[in-house]
Design a protein around this motif. Structure first.
Motif, short mmCIF file in Angstrom:
data_model
loop_
_atom_site.label_atom_id
_atom_site.label_comp_id
_atom_site.label_asym_id
_atom_site.label_seq_id
_atom_site.Cartn_x
_atom_site.Cartn_y
_atom_site.Cartn_z
N ILE A 260 -1.50 1.89 3.30
CA ILE A 260 -2.66 1.55 2.47
C ILE A 260 -3.93 2.27 2.92
N PRO A 261 -4.26 2.30 4.22
CA PRO A 261 -5.48 3.02 4.62
C PRO A 261 -5.47 4.50 4.23
N VAL A 262 -4.33 5.18 4.39
CA VAL A 262 -4.32 6.61 4.08
C VAL A 262 -4.42 6.85 2.59
N VAL A 263 -3.89 5.95 1.77
CA VAL A 263 -4.04 6.10 0.32
C VAL A 263 -5.50 5.87 -0.07
N ARG A 264 -6.17 4.94 0.59
CA ARG A 264 -7.61 4.74 0.34
C ARG A 264 -8.38 6.03 0.62
N LEU A 265 -8.07 6.67 1.74
CA LEU A 265 -8.76 7.91 2.08
C LEU A 265 -8.42 9.03 1.09
N THR A 266 -7.17 9.08 0.67
CA THR A 266 -6.77 10.11 -0.30
C THR A 266 -7.50 9.93 -1.62
N GLU A 267 -7.69 8.67 -2.03
CA GLU A 267 -8.42 8.41 -3.27
C GLU A 267 -9.87 8.85 -3.13
N ALA A 268 -10.46 8.64 -1.94
CA ALA A 268 -11.85 9.04 -1.73
C ALA A 268 -11.99 10.56 -1.66
#
Length: 684
Positions: free
Chosen positions: A405-413
């Motif tokens: 979940i954290p890495v997907v958040r960063l990818t979205e940003a």
């Protein structure tokens, strides 16, 4: 007298008569006869060879009709063998002109006296003539043709060229032609260094290659070898005690297999350029052999039907040192499939790149808090591998635990396109389903090769600078592109070096990451130290799941074993670049203390933009401060240069940034609400 003896006696008589005739006739007539000779082709096809970085043979390919015939020159051969060959077969080779009248007279006289052949009168040049034409030796016409071709060869070629033809074409039994093929088949080595026993056997075999084959007629082969040793010792060409010891040596009982190292890579190079007689690679033969053995052992431990691939590279030079495409080159475990080039899901192996990009963009720092909880991005709701949530967690721990979940958040940003652009800068060409990247790329939603993975991690290991991997020594080195700033690359490596190693392995010496693709289809491990990078893949070539397979369990131990076979100790990881921001969470600039997703706290007004200098600009600063201009956003502003805070608490929209140093610089501006913009410029 038998028919064979009568033919031999008649042939010998003819040779004697011809010799006397040649001596009696005029030189001019013989010269015209020799000059008019039509020579057979002297450039026979030889095996395509794949050589390692030192010139050692990795693999050779058979020529037509399955013949092993390897090119060879006299200076590649043990001088002892050459001395025995000339002494036994043609002791006046270096002085005669293709035909040795004294040898012919002796052979003819002995044949007439004894009613059959006692010794041969053919020179090495005459034997070469017979080999090139595949002609007969027992008939007058055939022998006369050999004499004519031998005389013509001596006029048109040098002695060493003729010797090279013999060394390349002489028969050694079965499908073996030439000294190098024989030396590999009977002794498993190049003929550069041969014992007296080995050299004598190789001298004896071409006289009767089938009846003297050591694997079929060992006693006959031993007797033939010993006759060579006895004669050369009697002539003083070999010390008596050395000859006696050589006569006691056993003869080989079977043929050895030719080297088959890096066979998949060899196949690919030959298919790409079939006319190239030799390919010189950056591969290390000794390391390649050790890792092929490791791959076979590890695949057996992993389970039935599983394949394994390994790739080793020097991330300083880009040279590939070993490429293992499967545990064995055969039908078992689909061993003919080269899994270093097969497209597979990389699982979580892209996560370090995404975190590095986030560091460069000023979105996060290793000590930044990021929330690990349920999310939904327009219907895409990723979950962690174990289905659990950790709440607020440091970015460092999120990467080490490989949370989704954290890495997907960063990818979205960041935007998926920025991740793909970074992959392309590193030299990786990923296969994206549908051609349009989405957030799923962060979790392996694309196709990549093991070589792509190793190339990407080579860039991380090289301080964020792209590294173009190559396996051929003559391949040009491609121009490298920056993938991450040195500071971001070091931060990523520092985090990965903190992962606990497999049981029994040293901690903190290797920056590494494991990965497992969806459905347990691929188990990965890739890591680097201060000099080398290694990637490991385990799975089934047909892509079927391997229940219970995890990269950390299956591939990581193999990764550390591979480093152990590569060298006795790890090369030290580099220290942090001077501008690296190493700080506790409480001391970070406010926008870096907690990651907030895009749009969650946008304040009214225009978006923050770094308007000068423009991205990609080249500035002649000459050590002077750099003017930075901003638009939009909400003051106060912070400016981060190459990962380190350079200005904080700024309210003006035009500021003077202290000169960050010559070369590429990454400038990031962050406003009070955490919005950011970034440019990369070149400063002279």
């Amino acid at each position: 007298m038998t028919e064979r003896s009568r033919v031999a006696a008649a042939t010998a008589a003819f040779l004697l008569a011809f010799t006397l005739f040649a001596l009696a006739t005029g030189r001019d007539a013989v010269d015209r006869w020799v000059a008019a000779t039509a020579l057979p082709p002297t450039l026979g096809e030889t095996s395509v060879e794949i050589r390692d970085r030192t010139g050692a043979l990795l693999r050779a390919f058979q020529v037509g009709n399955g013949i092993w015939r390897l090119a060879v020159q006299p200076d590649q051969v043990d001088p002892r063998y050459l001395a025995l060959l000339v002494r036994y077969e043609d002791k006046r080779f270096w002085t005669h002109r293709g035909v040795d009248p004294l040898a012919l007279l002796r052979a003819g006289w002995q044949a007439l006296r004894h009613g059959g052949p006692v010794s041969g009168g053919s020179t090495l040049t005459m034997q070469v003539a017979r080999l090139l034409e595949d002609g007969s030796t027992g008939r007058w016409a055939g022998k006369l043709r050999q004499i004519r071709v031998a005389l013509a060869l001596e006029r048109r070629l040098g002695k060493r060229d003729i010797l090279a033809l013999y060394l390349t074409h002489a028969p050694f039994g079965g499908n073996l032609e030439g000294l190098r093929a024989a030396s590999f088949a009977w002794f498993g080595k190049e003929p550069r260094r041969l014992t007296a026993a080995q050299a004598a056997l190789l001298v004896a075999l071409p006289q009767a290659p089938e009846s003297r084959r050591p694997d079929r007629h060992p006693e006959i082969a031993r007797q033939a070898r010993n006759r060579v040793l006895h004669r050369v010792a009697a002539q003083g060409a070999l010390p008596a005690d050395e000859a006696a010891a050589a006569r006691r040596a056993p003869v080989p009982q079977s043929q050895r297999g030719f080297p088959q190292l890096a066979p998949h890579l060899a196949d690919a190079l030959r298919a790409r350029d079939p006319g190239q007689p030799r390919h010189d690679l950056t591969i290390d033969a000794q390391l390649q052999g050790a890792l092929q053995a490791l791959a076979a052992q590890a695949a057996r431990r992993a389970g039935p039907d599983l394949s394994l691939a390994l790739l080793v590279a020097d991330h300083r030079s880009g040279e590939i040192l070993a490429a293992v495409g499967s545990p064995g080159y055969g039908a078992a475990r689909d061993g003919f499939v080269d899994m270093t080039t097969a497209l597979r899901s990389p699982g979580s192996l892209l996560k370090p790149l995404i975190y590095g990009l986030a560091f460069d963009q000023g979105l996060a720092h290793p000590e930044t808090l990021i929330h690990d909880g349920p999310v939904d991005f327009d219907g895409y709701a990723p979950r962690n591998f174990d289905g659990a949530y950790r709440g607020d967690i440091r970015v460092r721990a999120a990467l080490q635990q490989s949370l989704n979940i954290p890495v997907v958040r960063l990818t979205e940003a960041l935007g998926p396109a920025r991740v793909i652009a970074a992959l392309q800068r590193s030299g990786v060409q990923a296969r994206i389903p549908g051609g349009r990247p989405g957030l799923a790329i962060a979790l392996g939603g694309m196709g990549m090769r093991l070589q792509d993975i190793v190339q990407l991690y080579a860039a991380l290991a090289a301080g964020g600078q792209g590294v173009s991997l190559r396996s051929e020594k003559t391949a040009p080195r491609s121009e490298a592109n920056p993938v991450l700033s040195p500071e971001a690359a070091w931060q990523v490596g520092n985090i990965l070096a903190g992962l606990p190693p497999p049981p029994g392995a040293q901690a903190g010496r290797l920056a590494y990451k494991t990965g497992t693709s969806y459905g347990h289809r691929d188990a990965w491990a890739v890591g680097y130290d201060g000099r080398h990078v290694i990637g490991v893949w385990i799975g089934r070539p047909d892509g079927t799941p391997v229940p219970g397979a995890f990269g950390g369990d299956l591939a990581a131990p193999v990764l550390f074993e591979a480093f152990g076979r590569l060298k006795p100790a790890f090369d030290r990881l580099p220290p942090p670049p001077p501008a690296t921001l190493i700080s506790a969470a409480a001391d970070l600039p406010p926008p870096l203390r907690r990651f907030r997703p895009r749009g969650s706290f946008e304040a009214p007004g225009a978006a923050l933009r770094l308007t000068f200098p423009p991205d990609g600009a080249r500035l002649a600063a000459d050590g002077a401060p750099v003017t930075v201009k901003l638009s939009g956003g909400a003051a106060p502003f912070s400016v981060i240069a190459n990962g380190s805070p350079a200005l904080t608490g700024q309210h003006a929209r035009e500021v003077e940034l202290p000169y960050p140093g010559a070369g590429f610089s990454t400038l990031v501006v962050v406003d009070r609400n955490g919005r950011s913009d970034r440019v990369t410029v070149w400063l002279d």
